[in-house]
Design a protein around this motif. Structure first.
Motif, PDB file in Angstrom:
ATOM      1  N   GLY A  37      66.645  71.808  28.518  1.00 29.74           N
ATOM      2  CA  GLY A  37      65.639  70.901  29.048  1.00 29.74           C
ATOM      3  C   GLY A  37      64.386  70.859  28.177  1.00 29.74           C
ATOM      4  O   GLY A  37      64.186  71.700  27.292  1.00 29.74           O
ATOM      5  N   ALA A  38      63.529  69.886  28.449  1.00 34.31           N
ATOM      6  CA  ALA A  38      62.303  69.705  27.654  1.00 34.31           C
ATOM      7  C   ALA A  38      61.043  69.976  28.473  1.00 34.31           C
ATOM      8  O   ALA A  38      59.955  69.523  28.102  1.00 34.31           O
ATOM      9  CB  ALA A  38      62.267  68.286  27.100  1.00 34.31           C
ATOM     10  N   ASP A  39      61.176  70.734  29.580  1.00 31.78           N
ATOM     11  CA  ASP A  39      60.022  70.924  30.463  1.00 31.78           C
ATOM     12  C   ASP A  39      59.587  72.390  30.554  1.00 31.78           C
ATOM     13  O   ASP A  39      58.998  72.805  31.562  1.00 31.78           O
ATOM     14  CB  ASP A  39      60.330  70.389  31.862  1.00 31.78           C
ATOM     15  CG  ASP A  39      61.543  71.054  32.493  1.00 31.78           C
ATOM     16  OD1 ASP A  39      62.303  71.719  31.767  1.00 31.78           O
ATOM     17  OD2 ASP A  39      61.737  70.904  33.724  1.00 31.78           O
ATOM     18  N   LEU A  40      59.887  73.194  29.525  1.00 30.09           N
ATOM     19  CA  LEU A  40      59.406  74.570  29.541  1.00 30.09           C
ATOM     20  C   LEU A  40      57.881  74.589  29.425  1.00 30.09           C
ATOM     21  O   LEU A  40      57.281  73.747  28.759  1.00 30.09           O
ATOM     22  CB  LEU A  40      60.027  75.370  28.397  1.00 30.09           C
ATOM     23  CG  LEU A  40      61.527  75.689  28.518  1.00 30.09           C
ATOM     24  CD1 LEU A  40      62.021  76.383  27.258  1.00 30.09           C
ATOM     25  CD2 LEU A  40      61.791  76.551  29.742  1.00 30.09           C
ATOM     26  N   GLY A  41      57.274  75.594  30.073  1.00 23.27           N
ATOM     27  CA  GLY A  41      55.818  75.649  30.086  1.00 23.27           C
ATOM     28  C   GLY A  41      55.297  75.015  31.353  1.00 23.27           C
ATOM     29  O   GLY A  41      55.756  75.323  32.452  1.00 23.27           O
ATOM     30  N   VAL A  42      54.325  74.105  31.214  1.00 20.92           N
ATOM     31  CA  VAL A  42      53.732  73.469  32.382  1.00 20.92           C
ATOM     32  C   VAL A  42      53.793  71.954  32.240  1.00 20.92           C
ATOM     33  O   VAL A  42      53.577  71.401  31.154  1.00 20.92           O
ATOM     34  CB  VAL A  42      52.263  73.918  32.582  1.00 20.92           C
ATOM     35  CG1 VAL A  42      51.416  73.599  31.367  1.00 20.92           C
ATOM     36  CG2 VAL A  42      51.664  73.280  33.845  1.00 20.92           C
TER      37      VAL A  42
END
Length: 359
Positions: A37-42
């Motif tokens: 996925g591309a939503d690691l972090g915040v």
């Protein structure tokens, strides 16, 4: 047949929920899952912030929110939920613009110590038996002293391990309810439940001390949580002194002890040998398997155990996670403190009224 079918569904559902969506153990780094996925972090928006961190080796992960990016303790702490492919997620439903965050990984030490307290529970029958040997008062003093000592250990804790040790001490001594023996042996029979419910509800109202101390000592600074445990610890030590000075053993225990000691030594030894023989003879009729067979062969005990399982399944969500739910809803520390005032009030009222129904 319907009861058996419903029970089977409940067991299967419990097993499925327990097996799904849990962090796994890996033998090597090569076995770690890949998150694409591309939503690691915040992922930020003014209404909410969605956090995702990849940490397949962790057994628990916490999200820490800070007001200052260089120093100070976190203003908010959340337990993240395991999701998929070694990632953990959490959504904070408030505007976090200008704030800072970190992720804290760790093993489930709290759960491990929780299991340890259950193991300690195995010696509870032996501990309670001391009330018949030493008397009610010594055990009352020891239990109160143990709970006060556990609170003090938590107050002085400088590490998570020390906190869990204090938690284990409190858990062990809290479950013995030696005061119930006092009520059963001293209170008039027709008013026994009323007296018990009154004392129990009065004790529950003592829980109001927790939000009171939170409001006085913590405010919105969650890092001062240790201070809350000092006052009840000191109250516990004072209670130990009061019990030592003013409390007396029950008349039932004193009379039984006098009657026992008044018998000749030879008679007591013969009675002890007879009880040992009877215990040996009953071993073949007792045991875990015979106990389980009896429970499920009797309609009343079978229904009771089914109701108890359902009740215990719901208790963790009600008793352990209501404060976490408030955190997840975005409530501040001071707002949670205000909400916690109502919990013991309602519980104490229901407990008080139950005594009149029981009598």
């Amino acid at each position: 047949m319907k009861v058996k079918f419903i029970s089977m569904i409940a067991i299967v559902a419990t097993l499925m929920s327990a097996c799904c969506n849990k962090p796994k153990n890996y033998n090597s780094v090569d076995e770690y899952p890949e998150y694409k996925g591309a939503d690691l972090g915040v992922t930020y928006s003014p209404e909410k912030s969605f956090f995702r961190v990849w940490s397949p080796a962790a057994q628990e992960v916490r999200l820490n929110i800070y007001e200052d990016g260089l120093e100070g303790a976190p203003s908010l702490v959340f337990d993240m939920k395991y999701d998929v492919d070694g990632t953990w997620i959490y959504t904070v439903k408030e505007d976090l613009v200008g704030k800072f965050y970190t992720f804290q990984e760790g093993l489930a030490l709290h759960s491990t110590v929780g299991v340890f307290t259950y193991v300690l529970g195995l010696i509870t029958p032996f501990y309670k038996a001391l009330a018949d040997k030493w008397g009610r008062k010594p055990l009352f003093v020891l239990s109160t002293l143990g709970m006060a000592a556990g609170l003090l250990v938590i107050h002085l804790s400088s590490s998570y391990i020390m906190f869990l040790v204090g938690f284990a001490i409190i858990s062990f001594f809290m479950g013995h309810d030696i005061q119930i023996i006092y009520i059963l042996e001293e209170a008039p029979q027709k008013h026994r439940a009323k007296i018990y419910s009154f004392l129990k509800s009065f004790g529950i109202l003592g829980v109001v001390l927790i939000p009171t101390l939170r409001d006085i000592l913590m405010g919105d600074d969650a890092t001062k949580w240790r201070e809350i445990f000092l006052v009840p610890a000191l109250i516990g030590f004072v209670a130990v002194g009061l019990v030592l000075v003013f409390a007396k053993d029950t008349k039932v225990f004193i009379n039984e002890r006098i009657e026992y000691l008044s018998r000749p030594l030879e008679q007591r030894q013969a009675e002890k040998a007879l009880k040992k023989q009877q215990k040996e003879a009953q071993r073949n009729q007792s045991g875990v398997f015979n106990g389980v067979k009896y429970i499920f062969g009797n309609k009343d005990t079978k229904m009771l155990i089914i109701a108890h399982i359902i009740f215990d399944a719901a208790m963790p969500a009600i008793a352990l996670y209501f404060e976490s739910s408030m955190h997840r809803a975005g409530m501040s520390t001071s707002s949670i403190t205000k909400a916690l005032f109502m919990v013991p009030m309602i519980y104490a009222t229901i407990t008080f009224l139950s005594g009149f129904i029981a009598d």
